[in-house]
Write a protein that holds these residues in place. Sequence first.
Motif, PDB file in Angstrom:
ATOM      1  N   TYR A 220       0.926  -0.666   0.009  1.00  0.00           N
ATOM      2  CA  TYR A 220       0.029   0.149  -0.069  1.00  0.00           C
ATOM      3  C   TYR A 220       0.513   1.136   0.236  1.00  0.00           C
ATOM      4  CZ  TYR A 220      -4.817  -1.376   0.364  1.00  0.00           C
ATOM      5  OH  TYR A 220      -5.724  -1.766  -0.119  1.00  0.00           O
ATOM      6  N   LYS A 221       2.234   1.085   0.547  1.00  0.00           N
ATOM      7  CA  LYS A 221       3.332   2.018   0.853  1.00  0.00           C
ATOM      8  C   LYS A 221       2.602   3.205  -0.286  1.00  0.00           C
ATOM      9  CE  LYS A 221       7.746   4.001   2.173  1.00  0.00           C
ATOM     10  NZ  LYS A 221       8.759   3.212   2.033  1.00  0.00           N
ATOM     11  N   PRO A 222       3.154   2.430  -1.488  1.00  0.00           N
ATOM     12  CA  PRO A 222       3.349   3.294  -3.193  1.00  0.00           C
ATOM     13  C   PRO A 222       1.314   4.371  -3.074  1.00  0.00           C
ATOM     14  CG  PRO A 222       3.437   1.749  -4.107  1.00  0.00           C
ATOM     15  CD  PRO A 222       3.678   1.338  -2.271  1.00  0.00           C
ATOM     16  N   TYR A 223       0.528   3.187  -3.311  1.00  0.00           N
ATOM     17  CA  TYR A 223      -0.665   4.114  -3.378  1.00  0.00           C
ATOM     18  C   TYR A 223      -0.427   5.215  -2.510  1.00  0.00           C
ATOM     19  CZ  TYR A 223      -1.546   0.540  -5.921  1.00  0.00           C
ATOM     20  OH  TYR A 223      -1.719  -0.841  -7.030  1.00  0.00           O
ATOM     21  N   LEU A 224      -0.525   5.369  -1.433  1.00  0.00           N
ATOM     22  CA  LEU A 224      -0.188   5.815   0.054  1.00  0.00           C
ATOM     23  C   LEU A 224       0.645   7.365  -0.468  1.00  0.00           C
ATOM     24  CD1 LEU A 224      -1.642   3.695   1.186  1.00  0.00           C
ATOM     25  CD2 LEU A 224      -1.045   4.807   3.408  1.00  0.00           C
ATOM     26  N   GLN A 225       1.547   7.404  -0.651  1.00  0.00           N
ATOM     27  CA  GLN A 225       2.790   8.555  -1.362  1.00  0.00           C
ATOM     28  C   GLN A 225       2.176   8.526  -2.351  1.00  0.00           C
ATOM     29  OE1 GLN A 225       6.174   5.496  -2.036  1.00  0.00           O
ATOM     30  NE2 GLN A 225       6.689   6.505  -0.104  1.00  0.00           N
TER      31      GLN A 225
END
Length: 595
Positions: A220-225
């Motif tokens: 999920y990290k890149p989606y949040l970024q």
Amino acid sequence: MTTYKTRQEVPEQEKWNLDDLYSDLNRWEQDYQQIEVMAEKLKTFDGQIHDGHSLYQYLKQSEDLSYLFNKLYAYAMLKVDEDTRETSSQSLLDKAKQLSVKVSSSTSFFMPYLLSLKEETLQSYINEEKGLDYFAEDLMESFRYKLHVLSKEQEEVLSQLGEALSVPSHTFGMINNADIKFGEVTDDNGEPVELTRGMYAKLIEDENREKRKEAYFAYYKPYLQLKNSIAATLSGAIKNNVTMAKIRNYPSVLEKGLFGDRVPKEVYENLIATTKKNIAPLHRYTKIRKDKLNLDELHQYDMSVPLISGVKPVISYEEAYDTMLKALSPLGEDYIQNLKEFKEARYIDVRETPGKRSGAYNLGVYGVHPFILLNHQDDLDSLFTLVHECGHGVHSMLSSKYQPQITARYSIFVAEVASTVNEVLLINYLLKHEQDPNVRKHLLNHFIDQYKGTFFTQVMFAEFEKKTHEMAEKSMPLNVEVFNQTYETLFREYNGDEIVFDEQVKYGWSRIPHFYRPFYVYKYATGYASAIHLATRIFEGDEETIRTYLEFLKSGSSDYPLELLKKTGVDLTSPEPIENALKRFEDLIEEFSEL
């Protein structure tokens, strides 16, 4: 599990054969030039159609062009999907897209012309030109759109905007397939490895909770970024849909989405309402999951791990294929022969390789054959995916074989029936032949989770689309906060209160490609409900259902989807099929909790 570092390493037999479309690029280029010439020729009909003969000539040439163009476009698209990083394939697809704009521009005069005719004039053309019998039904169908087609000049402008309007969807595709990097997770030896989508699908089912958690946060990290960029693309896509619905005089954007299939909006609303009324078994399942995993707190990364530990069957591609042939044998010898041909004649691209498009799909190309993309992982999910996509494949094959070009393409609405009937036949077959109580539990668990994904999750997505489009229609803002809040509220309603919400949950909307094809996902759920009904009868050997179902697969779009389904005994205008499907889910939960 076999992992390939390059496409070259994959055995030839497990790669699709695109030579069936074009054996070399020169032929592709020749067709490209020919289509340009054909498009120019179609333009000359503008203002020159005054009788049945000239109308027939236009339609015949237009269909010939369409046949060639679909083949050309399919080749470029399939080439890109083999490796999305390959710039030569990308430029091929860009060329095909530009050609598509030329083609639609050269034919944009036709609908306004057709709808300017009086119905009796058109009928007299059809009566005087025998060749028009073939096109008659389509021409009359076009009159349904009379209210929604603009003047010749306006249609021309809209066709020029085609590429610009697809920018949000294209941008999200680029972010999601080419740019996003999921960062690293630790492998079994404690070494950092790059997380891929295929790996994530495996890790999120890992019995080691720390591994699941690590993969979940990394994924999920890149989606949040990128949340603001993705929110902007989704908001742009939704606003485009709303604007087009207004420009084309539809009462609402939802009704525009359903118009082509002639589905009343009540079918869509009934699906959501009936599901929410019968949501208790799903909440009960969430509770069973928490108890069975013996957790104080249930998180989203605990929602995909199988509840029966120690059962992780490794199923090679060969074995998966054999199992499929056995499981689908109730559909008859001809059906099975088609499936054997898929494998022998290399219609399927089997393995995950770097840069390859994620997921799985079937693309039927009229006059050639279906092409199926997989990212096979030697597990139970991959067996189900194979069976699912081959359902689409046989549907494409039979519709192409038994229908003329004009009615060979079936609507998405009925497409999911063909794929899901196969999945339900597979699970019934596996449950019937499996003696080991642990494996049986595992299969039931798998069926329930699949039910949840294909039915409940898609209904939730359908409601998300409905709500966000309604906000846009009221000119309310659409941004990260709005998407988060809407998604989180729905997630709670559907999944119940047992789940502890990590920050990531409410960003679920940011990773769903289907949201860029408006009012599409509900068809998975209606298809699933229809398929449960049909597959149960087929599995029991009901000859009449088998006969009408095989006829259905040969029907393409020779009738409206709801009518085609009625011929098999499924009536989606009533709540009955949805209620039956929900009842079947409740029975599964009952059986599972007893085990």
